[in-house]
Design a protein around this motif. Structure first.
Motif, PDB file in Angstrom:
ATOM      1  N   GLY A  51       0.799  -1.202   0.000  1.00  0.00           N
ATOM      2  CA  GLY A  51       0.000   0.000   0.000  1.00  0.00           C
ATOM      3  C   GLY A  51       0.841   1.266   0.000  1.00  0.00           C
ATOM      4  O   GLY A  51       1.866   1.340   0.683  1.00  0.00           O
ATOM      5  N   LEU A  52       0.399   2.262  -0.775  1.00  0.00           N
ATOM      6  CA  LEU A  52       1.046   3.567  -0.971  1.00  0.00           C
ATOM      7  C   LEU A  52       2.239   3.493  -1.914  1.00  0.00           C
ATOM      8  O   LEU A  52       2.764   4.539  -2.308  1.00  0.00           O
ATOM      9  CB  LEU A  52       1.493   4.206   0.345  1.00  0.00           C
ATOM     10  CG  LEU A  52       0.433   4.395   1.430  1.00  0.00           C
ATOM     11  CD1 LEU A  52       1.064   5.055   2.658  1.00  0.00           C
ATOM     12  CD2 LEU A  52      -0.725   5.236   0.911  1.00  0.00           C
ATOM     13  N   GLY A  53       2.678   2.296  -2.282  1.00  0.00           N
ATOM     14  CA  GLY A  53       3.840   2.151  -3.137  1.00  0.00           C
ATOM     15  C   GLY A  53       3.472   2.013  -4.600  1.00  0.00           C
ATOM     16  O   GLY A  53       2.404   2.422  -5.058  1.00  0.00           O
ATOM     17  N   HIS A  54       4.380   1.410  -5.358  1.00  0.00           N
ATOM     18  CA  HIS A  54       4.175   1.193  -6.787  1.00  0.00           C
ATOM     19  C   HIS A  54       5.131   0.107  -7.239  1.00  0.00           C
ATOM     20  O   HIS A  54       5.978  -0.377  -6.454  1.00  0.00           O
ATOM     21  CB  HIS A  54       4.396   2.487  -7.577  1.00  0.00           C
ATOM     22  CG  HIS A  54       5.789   3.035  -7.461  1.00  0.00           C
ATOM     23  ND1 HIS A  54       6.781   2.796  -8.367  1.00  0.00           N
ATOM     24  CD2 HIS A  54       6.351   3.826  -6.504  1.00  0.00           C
ATOM     25  CE1 HIS A  54       7.899   3.395  -8.001  1.00  0.00           C
ATOM     26  NE2 HIS A  54       7.667   4.023  -6.869  1.00  0.00           N
ATOM     27  N   SER A  55       5.039  -0.300  -8.495  1.00  0.00           N
ATOM     28  CA  SER A  55       5.817  -1.432  -8.985  1.00  0.00           C
ATOM     29  C   SER A  55       7.322  -1.200  -8.929  1.00  0.00           C
ATOM     30  O   SER A  55       8.099  -2.154  -8.850  1.00  0.00           O
ATOM     31  CB  SER A  55       5.406  -1.755 -10.424  1.00  0.00           C
ATOM     32  OG  SER A  55       4.097  -2.271 -10.464  1.00  0.00           O
ATOM     33  N   GLY A  56       7.741   0.052  -8.967  1.00  0.00           N
ATOM     34  CA  GLY A  56       9.162   0.349  -8.881  1.00  0.00           C
ATOM     35  C   GLY A  56       9.796  -0.090  -7.579  1.00  0.00           C
ATOM     36  O   GLY A  56      11.027  -0.220  -7.497  1.00  0.00           O
ATOM     37  N   ASN A  57       8.995  -0.348  -6.551  1.00  0.00           N
ATOM     38  CA  ASN A  57       9.537  -0.824  -5.280  1.00  0.00           C
ATOM     39  C   ASN A  57      10.127  -2.230  -5.388  1.00  0.00           C
ATOM     40  O   ASN A  57      10.831  -2.682  -4.485  1.00  0.00           O
ATOM     41  CB  ASN A  57       8.466  -0.795  -4.190  1.00  0.00           C
ATOM     42  CG  ASN A  57       7.930   0.594  -3.901  1.00  0.00           C
ATOM     43  OD1 ASN A  57       6.811   0.736  -3.423  1.00  0.00           O
ATOM     44  ND2 ASN A  57       8.693   1.637  -4.207  1.00  0.00           N
ATOM     45  N   TRP A  58       9.858  -2.917  -6.499  1.00  0.00           N
ATOM     46  CA  TRP A  58      10.409  -4.247  -6.751  1.00  0.00           C
ATOM     47  C   TRP A  58      11.721  -4.178  -7.539  1.00  0.00           C
ATOM     48  O   TRP A  58      12.137  -5.173  -8.140  1.00  0.00           O
ATOM     49  CB  TRP A  58       9.410  -5.096  -7.534  1.00  0.00           C
ATOM     50  CG  TRP A  58       8.139  -5.451  -6.834  1.00  0.00           C
ATOM     51  CD1 TRP A  58       6.897  -4.981  -7.124  1.00  0.00           C
ATOM     52  CD2 TRP A  58       7.962  -6.400  -5.777  1.00  0.00           C
ATOM     53  NE1 TRP A  58       5.959  -5.570  -6.306  1.00  0.00           N
ATOM     54  CE2 TRP A  58       6.584  -6.441  -5.462  1.00  0.00           C
ATOM     55  CE3 TRP A  58       8.842  -7.211  -5.054  1.00  0.00           C
ATOM     56  CZ2 TRP A  58       6.061  -7.254  -4.468  1.00  0.00           C
ATOM     57  CZ3 TRP A  58       8.319  -8.020  -4.061  1.00  0.00           C
ATOM     58  CH2 TRP A  58       6.943  -8.045  -3.774  1.00  0.00           C
ATOM     59  N   GLY A  59      12.378  -3.038  -7.529  1.00  0.00           N
ATOM     60  CA  GLY A  59      13.558  -2.850  -8.371  1.00  0.00           C
ATOM     61  C   GLY A  59      14.701  -3.813  -8.107  1.00  0.00           C
ATOM     62  O   GLY A  59      15.515  -4.073  -9.004  1.00  0.00           O
ATOM     63  N   TYR A  60      14.807  -4.339  -6.890  1.00  0.00           N
ATOM     64  CA  TYR A  60      15.846  -5.328  -6.597  1.00  0.00           C
ATOM     65  C   TYR A  60      15.439  -6.740  -6.993  1.00  0.00           C
ATOM     66  O   TYR A  60      16.290  -7.623  -7.121  1.00  0.00           O
ATOM     67  CB  TYR A  60      16.163  -5.340  -5.094  1.00  0.00           C
ATOM     68  CG  TYR A  60      16.864  -4.111  -4.586  1.00  0.00           C
ATOM     69  CD1 TYR A  60      18.173  -3.812  -4.953  1.00  0.00           C
ATOM     70  CD2 TYR A  60      16.212  -3.240  -3.711  1.00  0.00           C
ATOM     71  CE1 TYR A  60      18.818  -2.690  -4.457  1.00  0.00           C
ATOM     72  CE2 TYR A  60      16.848  -2.105  -3.218  1.00  0.00           C
ATOM     73  CZ  TYR A  60      18.148  -1.840  -3.598  1.00  0.00           C
ATOM     74  OH  TYR A  60      18.779  -0.721  -3.115  1.00  0.00           O
TER      75      TYR A  60
END
Length: 265
Positions: A51-60
């Motif tokens: 929540g509050l995030g986006h797909s870019g938070n999976w960058g690792y």
């Protein structure tokens, strides 16, 4: 190179590493435009952010999965990242239906779901409603009833994460001035949903791995243990030295657990 960002100072300053290029687009569904990106080929894995995030938070995680031969599907949950929303209240059921709509548009018949926080809950509800579309659920850092949530306590790491989310929302969202409304609306959903009983959990028939950080700021470890006991044949994995933000704090540790899950299913 080993990444370690236990205090989220790197995340606050720079975010996660940029996503690799892929095929991106939108799927119109239930009054919203849901953003997606597909990358690679092989067995499909759908990553559902918190929540509050986006797909870019999976960058690792994305490059790691591509290196191991998986197709990765990223989805920005409605009203978050690049996705839009209409005015109806948030619900995990509605967000689960958004995922199915993206799968249909991409002709993905069945996929593994890797969910983090709100994304984990969305994945579990999708598996319950559409088991034929789900090869397994990786359920990280979420509750399935209100008893699983700890009382909120602010920490410097949480403040840094919130700061990053605020900045990213302003940069990505088509409604960049509505972040506080998003916070309020998601918080309302999270206080009351979901509310699965042990009997509901017992009906889940897809392979499930429950992953919980012992030091999670939001979710009780006992709740993760309850989920693992209640879901048939579920596995429980407890992570040391990380919190609710393990994918960012120690991605090598987190990625190894994801890969083990994917290889098992």
């Amino acid at each position: 190179m080993t990444v370690q960002d236990d205090t989220l100072e790197i995340f606050q300053a720079h975010g996660a590493p940029a996503l690799p290029p892929g095929e991106s687009g939108y799927v119109a569904h239930e009054g919203a435009r849901i953003w997606y990106r597909t990358l690679g080929s092989g067995s499909p894995v759908i990553l559902l952010h918190g929540g509050l995030g986006h797909s870019g938070n999976w960058g690792y995680q994305v490059p790691f999965l591509l290196e191991h031969g998986f197709q990765v599907v990223l989805i920005d949950s409605r009203g978050q990242g690049r996705s839009t929303r209409e005015q109806r209240p948030y619900s995990y059921d509605l967000m689960a239906s958004d995922v199915v709509a993206v799968m249909d548009a991409l002709q993905v018949e069945k996929a593994a779901l890797v969910g983090w926080s709100d994304g984990a809950c969305t994945a579990m509800l999708l598996a319950g409603a559409h088991p034929s579309r789900v090869s397994g659920v990786f359920f990280f850092a979420c509750n399935m009833d209100p008893s699983g949530v700890k009382p909120f306590e602010a920490t410097p790491a949480l403040d840094r994460c919130f700061s990053r989310h605020t900045k990213d929302y302003a940069e990505l969202s088509p409604t960049p001035d509505r972040f506080q409304q998003l916070v309020a609306d998601l918080s309302l959903m999270q206080r009351t949903q979901p509310n699965y009983t042990a009997e509901d959990l017992a009906k889940i028939r897809v392979p499930v791995t429950i992953v919980q950080s012992r030091s999670d700021e939001f979710i009780r470890t006992e709740h993760a243990e309850h989920l693992a006991r209640s879901i048939p044949n579920a596995r429980l994995v407890l992570l040391e030295d990380v919190t609710h933000f393990a994918p960012l704090q120690r991605p090598q540790q987190f990625n190894a657990v994801v890969l083990d899950f994917l290889c098992r299913i």
